[in-house]
Structures are given as C-alpha cells and as structure tokens.
Design a protein around this motif. Sequence first.
Motif, short mmCIF file in Angstrom:
data_model
loop_
_atom_site.label_atom_id
_atom_site.label_comp_id
_atom_site.label_asym_id
_atom_site.label_seq_id
_atom_site.Cartn_x
_atom_site.Cartn_y
_atom_site.Cartn_z
N TYR A 55 -38.58 28.34 92.19
CA TYR A 55 -38.12 27.09 92.81
C TYR A 55 -38.15 25.94 91.81
N GLN A 56 -39.13 25.93 90.93
CA GLN A 56 -39.22 24.90 89.90
C GLN A 56 -38.04 24.97 88.94
N ARG A 57 -37.49 26.17 88.74
CA ARG A 57 -36.40 26.33 87.79
C ARG A 57 -35.06 25.81 88.32
N HIS A 58 -34.76 26.13 89.60
CA HIS A 58 -33.41 25.79 90.08
C HIS A 58 -33.37 25.04 91.41
N GLY A 59 -34.47 24.96 92.14
CA GLY A 59 -34.50 24.16 93.35
C GLY A 59 -33.84 24.78 94.56
N ASP A 60 -33.40 26.02 94.51
CA ASP A 60 -32.77 26.70 95.64
C ASP A 60 -33.85 27.52 96.35
N ARG A 110 -32.95 31.34 97.36
CA ARG A 110 -32.87 32.12 96.14
C ARG A 110 -34.26 32.32 95.53
N ALA A 111 -35.07 31.27 95.57
CA ALA A 111 -36.43 31.36 95.01
C ALA A 111 -37.26 32.39 95.77
N GLU A 126 -36.04 35.83 94.65
CA GLU A 126 -36.48 36.13 93.29
C GLU A 126 -38.00 36.36 93.23
N PRO A 156 -37.93 29.64 80.13
CA PRO A 156 -37.56 30.28 81.39
C PRO A 156 -38.29 31.61 81.54
#
Length: 737
Positions: free
Chosen positions: A625-630, A633-634, A637, A727
Amino acid sequence: MTRFLGRLGGWCARHGRIVLALWVIAAAGLLGGSLVLGSPVSTDMTIPGTSAQRAHDLMRSGFGPGYAPGGTVQLVLYSERGPLTDEPRKEAVERTIDRLGDMPHVVKVETPYRRGGIASNLRIGVITVRMEGHDHAKLAETTQALSKAADPARAAGLEVVPADSSTPADKEIKTGPSEIIGVTCALVVLVFAFGTLAAALVPIFTALVSVATGLGVIGLLGHVVDVPKQAGIMATMIGLGVGIDYALFLLSRHRGLLASGVSVGESVRRTVASSGGAVVFAGGTVIIALSALMLGGFPLLRTLGWITGISVVTAVLTSITLVPALLGLLGHRINALKVPFLGRRPEASGWAGLGAWVARRPWRVLLGSVLVLAALAAPALALKLGPLDDGYGTQGSDARRSYELMEVGFGPGINGPLAVVAELPSRVADTDEPAPIVERITREIEAVDGVAHVAPAQVNDSGRSVLVQVVPEYAPSDARAAEVVRDVRAISVPGVTLHVGGEVAALADASDRMAERTPLVIAVVVLLSALLLLLAFRAPVIAVKAALMNLISLGAAFGALALVFSIGLGSGLVGMDAPASASYLETLFFTVPIESYTPLILFAVLFGLSMDYEVFLLTAVRQAYQRHGDNSRAVAEGLGTTGRVITSAALIMVAVFVAFIAYPDPLVKTFGVGLAVAVAVDATIIRGFLVPATMVLLGRLNWWCPAWLDRLLPNLSVEGHDDDPAPAPPAKELVRT
C-alpha cells in the motif's frame, strides 16, 4: 526500531562466527548447568483465599504433614485367589506393613484390616502410608520406593498397585519422542518450502538453540522461584513452533532479496530491518498474552505464564541475531544441497491469484468464511469442563489400575475423598468437651445427599480443629461431586467454621476462580495486543479488527476440543482409552472432561500465536500500500507475498503440536488438539479469506488514523519502508521459497 534492527542484523552477519559461538556456548552452558545442578520444579497448587486452601493449611498445621496433600501414599492390594483375610495373605500384608514402617520419612502406616480399609468382597484393600519431611516434588520417586517395599505381599500372590495421590501439578510430564517427531515433520515441510537442505536446516538449528537456551534458563530459575512442572513442556511446544516460524519468515525474505540481485550483506540488513521488526512485534504479542496469565488468580498460572514466555523471548533473540549470523556465514550457499524436483520458481503465485479472487468478491467470501467458522465453533457450546481424574489415564498404567480397583472395591467416590476440617470456637476447645459438637458435625455431614461414607472424626491435640474424611458417591470427574462439596460447605453449626479440602474441592475452587478472572484476562490480552498493533501500524481500525479476528479463531479451537473430548468423536484416535467394561458405542463416543483452567491457558497461547500471522500479513499489505496506494491491489499482493510462507509456517506449527498428542498425559493431548486446529484454521480460512475480504471492504479505512493520535504515536516503522527505499521484489520472487 527499523534502523536499529538493520544495524544489528548487519553486524551479526559480519561477525557470524562470534555470534554463533556465543549462542552455542550459552545454550550448552545453560542447559548443561540445569542438568548438572538439577531443575527443581514446584507442585504448588495453592489458591489463596479459598476454603480448600484453608482446609489444607489446617490439616498441615493441626494434624501433621502426613495429612496434607502430597503427604499420603496409598498402596492398593488385590487378591485374585482368595480373601485378604486368609492367614497366609494376612501375614504377608503385615510383613509389608513392617517394612513400610522402616522406610525414610514414614511416620504412620495404616493397615487395611481397619474399618473402611478392606472392601466388602475381602479381595481389595488399601495400605495408607503417611509421611513427613520428604520432598513433595519427588512424590513419584517416593511412591515407587514404597511400592518396592511391598514385595512380601507380591510374593504371596497379591497384586500391589501404588495409587496416584498427587495433585494435577504433580503429574510428571516427560519429553522426548514427540519433540523428535515434531522436528522431523518441520524439516520435511521446510525442505518442500525451500527446495534446499541448507536453507531448511537453518530454522531447525535456530529453534533447537533457542529451545535449549530457554529450557536451561527455566531449569536454573527453579532454584530461585517455584517453576511448575508444566512449564518445560509448554516452553518446548511453543518455543519449537515460534522459533522455526520466525526463522522461516526471515529466511524467506532473505532468499527473495538474493534472487532479485541484492548482495548478501545488504540482504541480511534489509531482512532484519523489515521482517525482523515483524518478528519482534509478533513475539511481543505472544509474550503479552502469556503474561496476562499472571492475572489468573493462583500461583500456578501466574508463574506458568511468564516462565513460558522465556521461550518466546529466546526465539525472538535468536531470530534477529543468530539467523542473520548464519545467513552471513552461508552467503549464497544458503541455496546449496538442492533437492530434485523441489523449489522450482513458479510462473505465477497461486496465493496472489487467490488474493485477487477474494478482492473481486469480498462480500461472498466474507459470508462464506463466517458460515464455515460458525460451523466449526458450534460444537463449543457442548464444551464440558471438569476435573480430570485417573480414570482417564493410560490403560494399564498404575494410576488407571489403582483407580479401577478402588472403584470396584469401595465405590467411585473413594478416588476423590473430601477432607472436612472444622474450626471449633475457643469456648468449646477450652472445656475439653468437644464431643457433642463433633457428633453434630458428623451427623450433619452424613445427612448431605451424595455422601456415601463418613470416617470417624479426629480432633487435633489443641482441640481447636476436627478432621472428618468424607467419601462421596460420585467419581471426582462427576459434576455431582462438586455439588456435594458445596452442600457440605453450606452446613451451619453455631460457632463452627467448616472448610472442605481434597482434590475435588480444590479443583472446584479453581474453577470458580477461573470464572471470576477470565473476563479480566481476556480484556487485558485483547486490549494490550490491539495497542501493540496500533503502535506497529498506526491504524486503529486494523488493530481492533485483528483482535476480533483472533477471537474468531479461538472459537474454532474450542469447537474442536468439544467435538473430540466433550462429544467424544475422536477421543480414541488421540489415545484416550475407554474403560475395559465400556460397550462398543461408549468406546466410540468416550467423553473426557477438560480441566477448568485449560481454556484460559489456551486462550492466552492461541491469541498470541494467531497475532503472529496477522502481523506478517499486515506488514506485507502495508508495504504494498505504501508503494502504490491501491488498497485492493495491496491486499492481493500482500496475500500473494506471504500466503505460501504463512502456510508453511502453519504446517510446521501444526506438525509440532500434533506430535505432542502422542503424550500419555491428557492435559498435553488437550493442548495439542486445540493448538493444532486453531493454527490450521487461522492460517487458512481466516488469513486466506476472512482478513483479506474485510480489508478490501474497509478500503482506505484500514490505514486511517486521527491526526491527534498520529501525533501521539511513536514512529516505529515496523514495515521497514523508511530503511528500505528500494521497491520490494515481485511477489513471485518471494513466494517461490
């Protein structure tokens, strides 16, 4: 904390030989020291402030140690060829009594040829040996020595079986085969998970060092504090499980970073900085849950909680120091000794696919998971709590054989006699005429429903206390025996205070104390664990939801216990033997009561272990969630990244717990079944379906935190994103291990 753990992991990797040597020396020294100096254990079952405890104290002080719990050993005699009163057999019994009287610490030997000492069939009798000055912690050894002294009776053709007069805390729990089975099963799972023998041996070695160190510390602590006998087995069970699991999570992260091209030293640093933080928090929740047993209300639970927590502390310490040291020493050889056909890199992650599938239909998954969990928890309504007497012991054991002989000869209540101690008023004792009031006490006890026999009253030398031995009509495990205790306590004689002791009374008091303290223990465990998660993730919704999810997994565990033990479906499979006289149907559904304090201990242990998997899953979701905010999806993943690792860890823990079901002790079997089922359900249904579904539905609320609370909370950065700006490797790189 992330930076500190990263520096610690890096230092341990660079100085691997020193760290390894220090841990091996510590483990060998502590465990060797406990073996050489001994590991004293306590049989303290005191429950301060209860009627049973007051009765036992009065018996010890007023009538001598021989009348206190642990001060009496009974030898049960059985003559298959004829009555015990026949002259040759009677002479052999009398010679045995003479030999017993010469044994160390024996102050009195009561012949079976007294009132109440021989059964109506004249074939079963009881020799009662009263002792003082002996070590109660070595009651089993003392009993065997006294049994050996009865060889003259055996030579005359009599069967002599020592009765088990110990309390539940006296039961000797030996270790050995189950640990070997558990470790072997864990090694097999690790080989399949990693595909290389070198990687699989790292968690095993780390856990063994951790358990050895913990057991050494616990053994030496026995010289300073009272250590319950159950502490060793509890520490071994939990220490093996969490020790292997914590090392597994670190190793999985490390191998994933190595596969993405990160150098060995940097990979170890990042691993300990990120996954090491999750291990620290996960271990913290287990320690908090175990420490809450200190509020249980009596010394056995209080000490058992924090003593068992030592094994978790050593597991955490070895994970963040010894594991990085081994990873630094092995380098890329961590992938050595590959096993053919195992460990191949999958093209896609099945767990990531499951996460995406759940994210697309969260409501249906949520409803289905709740229905399945409700079905698993439903049998818990039939959970039967009660004393676990020797009638449930291993078939053929001395305890079981003596129990059955006593039951046949004198009735089921003889195995759980009550000790009624009356405190007389000083005006009666000073007149030296207590007889009328003693007779009234005896008559009142005889009039209680469920009382089968009342022995002649004994007045102590001071005339202030009266002891009356009472035999109920019911076995100790029968709920009606506890009712007899309550009815005797309700007797009212002016100026006289009645106290009822004995095993049945003590366990009834323990049950009442548990019922009184359980809400407090549950509240403390839930609140402190939620607070720890709040500090870790700065998300109040996540913290509250995690606590609720753990409570749900507990329902499934108690449902399994009820199904196996209270309903009896499968009790035979776990080694609980029905009586030889039982019918075929009774054998199939042989019910076994569960000790009243068992659910509370299970709650503390299971809540802490369940929180482990929650921390590891949330850490992965938070990083994504920290990487892309979705959010959706988080979640997918995060499940894809940790699903296979959590499943492998759960399989290991289930294997360890199932191995302990082979123990002959019913209490250990209960823990094995409950822990194994709870971990299996938690790692599959709850972490694989229920948690992801709720996180998808909550959306951004998962990570919401009020501004005022955000300012108050320290930034512990358990996810490691502050210290690991690169990443994260693709999910499939981590999942392949």
